[in-house]
Design a protein around this motif. Structure first.
Motif, PDB file in Angstrom:
ATOM      1  N   GLY A 120       3.270   6.309  -2.673  1.00 35.42           N
ATOM      2  CA  GLY A 120       1.943   6.676  -2.336  1.00 35.42           C
ATOM      3  C   GLY A 120       0.829   5.431  -2.514  1.00 35.42           C
ATOM      4  N   TYR A 121       1.033   4.659  -3.796  1.00 32.09           N
ATOM      5  CA  TYR A 121       0.131   3.648  -3.822  1.00 32.09           C
ATOM      6  C   TYR A 121       0.440   2.605  -2.700  1.00 32.09           C
ATOM      7  N   CYS A 122       1.621   2.397  -2.377  1.00 36.03           N
ATOM      8  CA  CYS A 122       1.948   1.423  -1.330  1.00 36.03           C
ATOM      9  C   CYS A 122       1.152   1.814  -0.232  1.00 36.03           C
ATOM     10  N   ARG A 125      -2.334   1.013  -0.316  1.00 40.53           N
ATOM     11  CA  ARG A 125      -2.650  -0.452  -0.195  1.00 40.53           C
ATOM     12  C   ARG A 125      -2.313  -1.121   1.266  1.00 40.53           C
ATOM     13  N   PHE A 126      -1.197  -0.388   1.732  1.00 36.26           N
ATOM     14  CA  PHE A 126      -0.949  -0.991   3.071  1.00 36.26           C
ATOM     15  C   PHE A 126      -2.078  -0.482   4.028  1.00 36.26           C
ATOM     16  N   ASP A 127      -2.663   0.636   3.990  1.00 38.71           N
ATOM     17  CA  ASP A 127      -3.404   1.380   4.966  1.00 38.71           C
ATOM     18  C   ASP A 127      -4.783   0.577   4.840  1.00 38.71           C
ATOM     19  N   LYS A 128      -5.166   0.376   3.494  1.00 36.46           N
ATOM     20  CA  LYS A 128      -6.409  -0.496   3.465  1.00 36.46           C
ATOM     21  C   LYS A 128      -6.477  -1.912   4.020  1.00 36.46           C
ATOM     22  N   TRP A 129      -5.010  -2.446   3.947  1.00 39.28           N
ATOM     23  CA  TRP A 129      -4.978  -3.599   4.668  1.00 39.28           C
ATOM     24  C   TRP A 129      -4.922  -3.623   5.853  1.00 39.28           C
ATOM     25  N   ALA A 130      -4.254  -2.492   6.614  1.00 38.58           N
ATOM     26  CA  ALA A 130      -4.368  -2.383   8.013  1.00 38.58           C
ATOM     27  C   ALA A 130      -5.745  -2.334   8.619  1.00 38.58           C
ATOM     28  N   MET A 131      -6.560  -1.463   7.612  1.00 39.93           N
ATOM     29  CA  MET A 131      -8.112  -1.297   8.404  1.00 39.93           C
ATOM     30  C   MET A 131      -8.943  -2.467   7.948  1.00 39.93           C
TER      31      MET A 131
END
Length: 163
Positions: A120-122, A125-131
């Motif tokens: 869930g943490y990944c 973080r990954f979705d924040k990076w993608a946005m």
């Protein structure tokens, strides 16, 4: 007496797909549908005006990065199994529950919870990076979308007992 080693749901999707590759026809679209639904419902809850444009930019990123995050969580679960196998005592009895019933022992439950939390943490973080480059969303919206994706699409199925 030698203990039997079983690979239950720790790497269940990997082995299941390896044995029955046709299941990919259901797993891939199902995961895509869930990710897109969560993204759309979050945008609806935020009353975002340009839902279609945001969906067009982010759906595939969230989908691929979600698979990556789930793989990281699966690796954590597999690590628990690897730690349990060489031992014939407490650790084997405790961590072997990870494979088939995380509710069977408190340590197995905590290990599984850590795996779901890590994934869930990944996802977050990954979705924040993608946005990061998405100018259609402000900082608060990005945080709320990433948080919703992380909480809802985390691999909660790790907790499903096999027996």
């Amino acid at each position: 007496m030698k203990k039997e080693v079983r690979l239950y749901n720790v790497i269940f999707p990997i082995w299941l797909i390896w044995l029955f590759p046709q299941l990919l026809l259901f797993v891939i679209p199902g995961n895509l549908l869930i990710d897109c639904a969560v993204l759309l419902l979050t945008l609806l809850a935020l009353k975002h005006q340009r839902k279609r444009e945001v969906m067009k930019v982010l759906w595939w990123k969230f989908w691929l990065l979600g698979f990556t995050a789930d793989l990281i969580g699966t690796m954590w679960m597999f690590l628990g199994w690897l730690l349990a196998v060489p031992f014939e005592s407490f650790w084997y009895e405790t961590l072997s529950y990870i494979m088939y019933n995380p509710f069977g022992h408190p340590a197995a439950f905590l290990w599984t919870l850590a795996g779901v939390t890590l994934a869930g943490y990944c996802i977050y973080r990954f979705d924040k990076w993608a946005m990061k480059q998405c100018v259609l969303l402000n900082g608060g919206e990005k945080h709320k979308i990433a948080l919703a994706m992380a909480v809802i699409t985390a691999p909660w199925l790790f907790f499903v007992p096999i027996y």
